[in-house]
Motif scaffolding. Structure first.
Motif, short mmCIF file in Angstrom:
data_model
loop_
_atom_site.label_atom_id
_atom_site.label_comp_id
_atom_site.label_asym_id
_atom_site.label_seq_id
_atom_site.Cartn_x
_atom_site.Cartn_y
_atom_site.Cartn_z
N TYR A 195 1.20 6.48 -5.80
CA TYR A 195 1.72 5.76 -4.65
C TYR A 195 0.89 6.11 -3.42
O TYR A 195 0.70 7.28 -3.09
CB TYR A 195 3.19 6.12 -4.39
CG TYR A 195 3.75 5.32 -3.24
CD1 TYR A 195 4.11 3.99 -3.41
CD2 TYR A 195 3.91 5.90 -1.97
CE1 TYR A 195 4.59 3.24 -2.35
CE2 TYR A 195 4.39 5.16 -0.90
CZ TYR A 195 4.72 3.83 -1.10
OH TYR A 195 5.20 3.08 -0.05
N GLY A 220 1.43 1.72 1.88
CA GLY A 220 2.84 1.45 2.21
C GLY A 220 3.05 1.32 3.72
O GLY A 220 3.73 0.39 4.18
N ARG A 235 6.62 -1.91 -2.95
CA ARG A 235 6.17 -0.58 -3.39
C ARG A 235 5.21 -0.69 -4.57
O ARG A 235 4.25 0.06 -4.67
CB ARG A 235 7.37 0.31 -3.75
CG ARG A 235 8.12 0.83 -2.52
CD ARG A 235 9.05 1.98 -2.87
NE ARG A 235 10.05 1.60 -3.86
CZ ARG A 235 11.21 0.99 -3.59
NH1 ARG A 235 11.53 0.69 -2.35
NH2 ARG A 235 12.04 0.68 -4.57
#
Lengths: 260, 260
Positions: free
Chosen positions: B97, B102, B128
């Motif tokens: 991630y 983001g 996401r």
């Protein structure tokens, strides 16, 4: 997937790879093949390079799930047209001069008044090159030009076709192929929902759930920049199941109303 | 061929394979790459099938002459967008991630007024997903949408890129790639002759001879159905040699005069 017949397309031509020519053939052909139940699984585009054309043909033949393989382009009379030679190499066949193809070209020279303009009805080297075909080639009539379409029986219900790259010739030949070689397919049922101004990410959860619940239905989302619409498209062999997915999206995504 | 840098394009999307969407990206991209001296050698189009995307990426990576590989499409927020996952598998990398991605998306949600419309600035599952990237990915700014472009350094001067399929986003990202990763190429010189009503086969002999005399010049003939013109196109790294081929065609094919 399983037992659905699948097809593939090989596009031959430097002009496509270099951006000089827009490849309108593959979109047209893919649409037709989808509608007769032979959806395209793979497309490859290569230039006028013998090894690349042979490599692409062998690569597609090595995928047993591809039961209809279409090679488009490179059938013409000039030396940059190399598809017949590449087909012969890929199939380990000799090129043989086909008198029937030569005779057909001579007929066309009279019909199209080329013989008078040239001052001779003799085939020239470029014409003769177009009649040198891999030995197992079956001819498919070209209603719009000189290069015949070719069909090769690969055994086990598989076929390889060669079509010219000139769009109206390709389409003319395809019509015959569809009738003779593309029976028995069953087209997927397709349903769409169109949303306005709905962000694509809002459909992630419902689409993920529906992928699990309806693994037999293919579901995609396509943002359309110009109309600012989002298209959700479901397809599959069973109309009831496809309709159920469309209804589920309507019901579960309450904050947006589809416009169509 | 030899030391000319070569590129390739992988197009991802069921909508292309089924003929619902015309693939305008690959023509545009191929034209740009040709003009900066990174001509496209191979294009592959596959659907939203993980194994097919992984297979295509690995196949292109296995060709060492392809030094710039472009994967187009499948970067979006819905489950049918599978390119990030496929890239991670093809490169044997984990998906991680990326907080910077983001955060950038959250900024965009305020800028585009999505946060207000949704009633929250929280990233949803779809957003996401777009920030879960293969670990060695370098980001390329997307001036037109949420999905960042990606660049992977494959070593030995080779790079793999991922771009979204939405045309104006792809083009925005490509501009940055051209500046940062496509320097040092040298575009081929291109010259054309246009003939009216000249049969293509009449050029066979002269083209065959010129292929032998000028192996460094690529020569093709392209009948244009609508304008009834025949385009002969020569290209190569050396302008004098390309011009010499064009002059030779004019001189040796006396029975037709080019219109341009």
């Amino acid at each position: 997937m399983g037992r659905v017949p699948q097809s593939s397309i090989i596009v031959v031509g430097n002009e496509i790879l270099r951006g000089f020519t827009v490849d309108t053939n593959s979109n047209w052909l893919a649409g037709r093949l989808f509608h007769v139940g032979y959806p395209v699984r793979l497309m490859t585009t290569i230039g006028d390079v013998d090894a690349d054309i042979v490599g692409a043909i062998r690569d597609h033949m090595a995928h047993p799930e591809l039961t209809r393989i279409f090679v488009c382009g490179g059938l013409g009379p000039t030396p940059d047209d190399r598809t017949y030679v590449a087909l012969a190499r890929a199939l380990n066949q000799r090129l043989v001069y086909r008198r029937d193809v030569g005779a057909q070209m001579q007929n066309l020279m009279f019909i199209l008044n080329l013989a008078a303009r040239r001052g001779t009805a003799e085939l020239n080297a470029g014409n003769r090159k177009m009649a040198m075909l891999p030995e197992s080639a079956n001819l498919i009539r070209n209603g719009a030009g000189m290069a015949p379409g070719l069909a090769f029986d690969l055994d086990q219900g598989r076929y390889l076709f060669a079509l010219p790259g000139v769009p109206h010739e390709l389409r003319s030949i395809y019509e015959d192929i569809e009738i003779r070689y593309l029976t028995g397919g069953q087209a997927d049922v397709v349903r769409e929902l169109h949303y306005r101004l709905a962000p694509e990410s809002m459909f992630h959860d419902v689409m993920q759930a529906l992928e699990q619940e309806y693994p037999d239905v293919s579901l995609g989302s396509y943002p359309q920049t110009e109309t600012r619409q989002l298209i959700l498209r479901a397809s599959g062999p069973n109309a009831e199941r496809v309709d159920a997915v469309i209804t589920a999206i309507r019901d579960r995504v309450k904050q947006y109303d589809p416009v169509a």
